[in-house]
Design a protein around this motif. Sequence first.
Motif, short mmCIF file in Angstrom:
data_model
loop_
_atom_site.label_atom_id
_atom_site.label_comp_id
_atom_site.label_asym_id
_atom_site.label_seq_id
_atom_site.Cartn_x
_atom_site.Cartn_y
_atom_site.Cartn_z
N ILE A 212 0.82 -1.06 -0.04
CA ILE A 212 0.07 0.07 -0.02
C ILE A 212 0.85 1.48 -0.15
CG2 ILE A 212 -1.45 1.11 1.55
CD1 ILE A 212 -3.13 -1.37 1.87
N VAL B 184 1.31 2.96 -3.54
CA VAL B 184 0.36 3.43 -4.23
C VAL B 184 0.74 4.46 -5.32
CG1 VAL B 184 -0.61 5.12 -2.64
CG2 VAL B 184 -2.24 4.04 -4.16
N VAL C 49 1.96 2.55 -8.14
CA VAL C 49 1.14 1.73 -8.65
C VAL C 49 0.17 2.34 -9.60
CG1 VAL C 49 -1.00 -0.05 -8.16
CG2 VAL C 49 1.22 -0.19 -6.86
N ARG C 50 -0.29 3.58 -9.21
CA ARG C 50 -1.02 4.51 -10.14
C ARG C 50 -0.39 4.80 -11.70
NH1 ARG C 50 -2.25 8.73 -5.41
NH2 ARG C 50 -4.09 7.47 -4.55
N SER D 117 -0.40 1.43 -13.41
CA SER D 117 -1.92 1.23 -14.02
C SER D 117 -2.01 2.19 -15.17
CB SER D 117 -2.77 1.70 -13.00
OG SER D 117 -4.09 1.64 -13.44
N LYS D 118 -1.70 3.32 -15.18
CA LYS D 118 -1.91 4.23 -16.04
C LYS D 118 -0.99 3.95 -17.69
CE LYS D 118 -2.42 9.34 -17.13
NZ LYS D 118 -1.64 9.71 -18.15
N TYR E 52 -2.58 0.67 -19.13
CA TYR E 52 -3.82 0.82 -19.86
C TYR E 52 -3.30 1.67 -21.17
CZ TYR E 52 -7.38 -0.33 -16.53
OH TYR E 52 -8.03 -0.96 -15.44
N GLU E 53 -2.43 2.48 -21.16
CA GLU E 53 -1.90 3.12 -22.40
C GLU E 53 -1.46 2.45 -23.13
OE1 GLU E 53 -0.39 7.10 -21.47
OE2 GLU E 53 -2.53 7.77 -21.02
N SER F 118 -6.03 -4.63 -20.92
CA SER F 118 -7.61 -4.76 -20.91
C SER F 118 -8.08 -4.49 -19.63
CB SER F 118 -8.15 -5.98 -21.18
OG SER F 118 -7.48 -7.22 -20.34
N ASN F 119 -7.20 -4.68 -18.68
CA ASN F 119 -7.75 -4.57 -17.12
C ASN F 119 -6.51 -4.46 -16.14
OD1 ASN F 119 -9.09 -4.44 -14.69
ND2 ASN F 119 -10.12 -6.51 -14.96
N VAL F 120 -6.38 -3.71 -15.31
CA VAL F 120 -5.35 -3.81 -14.09
C VAL F 120 -5.70 -4.17 -12.83
CG1 VAL F 120 -3.52 -2.67 -13.07
CG2 VAL F 120 -3.98 -2.13 -15.50
N TRP G 21 -3.22 -5.96 -3.08
CA TRP G 21 -2.30 -4.97 -2.10
C TRP G 21 -2.01 -5.97 -0.83
CZ3 TRP G 21 -1.12 -0.40 -3.81
CH2 TRP G 21 -1.86 0.30 -4.74
N LYS H 177 -9.53 -17.11 -8.20
CA LYS H 177 -9.14 -15.82 -8.88
C LYS H 177 -7.92 -15.76 -9.73
CE LYS H 177 -7.53 -11.52 -7.43
NZ LYS H 177 -7.18 -10.46 -6.30
N TYR I 50 -8.80 -17.89 -12.99
CA TYR I 50 -9.26 -17.25 -13.98
C TYR I 50 -8.37 -16.25 -14.54
CZ TYR I 50 -12.35 -13.27 -15.67
OH TYR I 50 -12.88 -12.30 -16.44
N GLN J 144 -7.21 -15.76 -18.56
CA GLN J 144 -7.29 -14.64 -19.44
C GLN J 144 -5.85 -14.11 -19.78
OE1 GLN J 144 -10.19 -12.31 -19.57
NE2 GLN J 144 -11.15 -14.47 -18.82
#
Lengths: 415, 415
Positions: free
Chosen positions: A33, A36, A39-40, A43-44, A47-48, A52-54, A58, A86, A89, A93
């Motif tokens: 944590i 963070v 991690v942001r 994530s950005k 996605y760029e 498909s998903n992040v 934590w 989880k 799955y 994917q």
Amino acid sequence: MRNSNLYEKLAKLAVNMGVNVQKGQPLLVKANIQDVEFVRMISKEAYEAGASNVIVDWSDEKLTRYQFQYQNLEELKNIPDWVHDKNKYLQEQRVCSLRVESDCPGGLKDLDQEKISAYSQAFSEKMHDLVDYTMKNIGQWSIVALPSQDWAELVFPKLNPKEAYDALEKAIFSASRVDENSDPEQNWREHDARLTAYAKTMTNYQFTKLHFISELGTDLEVGLVEDNIWEGGGSISASGVHFEPNIPTEEVFSMPHKDKVNGIVYASKPLSYSGKVIENFWFRFENGKVVEYGAEKEKEALDKLVHFDEGSSHLGEVALVPYNSPISQSGILFFNTLFDENAACHLALGRAYPENIKGGLTDDEESLKKRGMNTSFQHVDFMFGTKEMKVDGIQKDGTVVPVFRKGNFVIGETL
Amino acid sequence: MRNSNLYEKLAKLAVNMGVNVQKGQPLLVKANIQDVEFVRMISKEAYEAGASNVIVDWSDEKLTRYQFQYQNLEELKNIPDWVHDKNKYLQEQRVCSLRVESDCPGGLKDLDQEKISAYSQAFSEKMHDLVDYTMKNIGQWSIVALPSQDWAELVFPKLNPKEAYDALEKAIFSASRVDENSDPEQNWREHDARLTAYAKTMTNYQFTKLHFISELGTDLEVGLVEDNIWEGGGSISASGVHFEPNIPTEEVFSMPHKDKVNGIVYASKPLSYSGKVIENFWFRFENGKVVEYGAEKEKEALDKLVHFDEGSSHLGEVALVPYNSPISQSGILFFNTLFDENAACHLALGRAYPENIKGGLTDDEESLKKRGMNTSFQHVDFMFGTKEMKVDGIQKDGTVVPVFRKGNFVIGETL
């Protein structure tokens, strides 16, 4: 976060070269944590790059401590189905996964180690059918590190807290080849090409053994399995995507023959094992097995290590790391394998990597054992590389090829 | 976190009275990453109270924003089985759950609202069989709030950032009845006893209708269903455990008859709906239905609200909140229902709560509708309580009982 620009660069590197996320592919991030903000960024970037998903798993060291302090053994060992499902799955994917390390090494060592072992074992058993996904490089995966205050103070106990943090931050970014003035991805392309070329050279020679001599007294012959494969730098996933499992990485490594190691080896750095720091230790091998050993400090921990199981007194990895590599030059002991195994030539007692022998990822274990692959439930690296390290490679016909002189490669990068 | 002592007190209150975690029971916490220190306190308190396990579902507004910005609709609407199975497993373990709210209200309003709705709908559908667990109070659940910088600046736009934060922090702790000089659990026991007693009194009277008169022009008769039940303060779970679903709470509330509301009501506070703030609005009811309405600002949003579906032009809740309650006295508009619905007497357009009619938790919906219960896919509270609010209760035989005078209860706390 002192200089967010460097963190942005590391995030880009982790996404684009570390896991190399592909369009339409999900990314699983495992992080603390406290990280963070990083991690942001991850994530950005992901996605760029078309993720498909992040998804983020934590963790928090304080909450983990409470778990081990308060939960009873039965509760700890009860890993619910959904945790397995989880991950199953996500593998279906075709997820790629990134671990962001910043925990203080040994941060849980004051807790009940039996509880921690029981939990780890229960978790491994529950996830048994899912380990191949990363072990066999079916999907891309990577590990990067970030500084944390506790870790910094462990590594730099003589500095004040702020100086220690800054020093660890600087050391991590430097080792990860991220700086203000260059393009980390370009640095890594060049670095990876070098490691890959050395690995290819070593594989092409098909040495039957390596002979190590150091100024500390090491005089060791490490026999290699037939059809050995040297690995270094990036890996390729089952679907053909290049990725960098470790940021940083400096090693090229292969598989010793479990019964063909002879001589003596002196460690060149302390080893953190089972909560103890073992110093100035040595092993003597006969026909692959440790037959004698000693240490100036914490010899009892060495007893545990060597006698852990049948395979823990045999070698499972031999790795070459040049003395002029950045982590080695820093002289820092990180107490973290991601860094310390890249500081010097090293050996591992215990389990070997099947990717280091031809057919290893598909052949059954029995036949691999017959070919000389070591198996064990542990794999413990220790450093023995030095400034004056000399390594010779011996070919089937007896030809001796100089591999290292004065701690660095002298063999050609490609054949 | 300016004064960790107050946070410790709130954590204790949330664990011991909010969810009232029982020995051997797991606790699920839903929280923002920014509130990690508070969650650590919650975790420790819960384990010390005997919780078998504390599971945390973390969220981060920036990461949520990226999800809605970058993920396509198909990906957003795909809620994997494991998300459902995790919650199902926890319900089977008789989990109690605590939400820690600190998000800025309307923080996602600049994003594509259709994507957000599509996700919410897909999520609700996936979790369809799991909603009864909290809706019918099978397990204990609770909500508490913490300040955040964004939220503070929304509530106190004229203060500088630090002052705004301090003001929101103070307002939240005060409304939650947590302060330096008293025992919050004792405060809550007394407060809960008062609310429970008022609710019991109101239920015992079995009023057929309430007549509201305010200095703003409100003159409204709200018919109640037969066998109405007034609720206030804590609830009791299926296994008999007392808990406080909302920290804070100030209301006692019951079920209007959907066809027996007549007269005019003037709102006493703005209403945040569909991203707009509607100001100075009023409704005229005939036989339970809104037949006329107006607003000084954002009347279009009122059009949407009233015409959302069949039930959204009828009442589903009538709630009494004294003018002298702390949230009312603060005069602060929080833009968050947990606080704002406790600031003044309010009504809700839309769905009623079945717990407010005898047999409501077990009878089928058709028969409840016949008894006057309103149904809708929305439930929107609006405030109409004032300083001079006068409320009379009318019994079956025509007896008029004064309930509120000058904004506060005048009815006895118990019969």
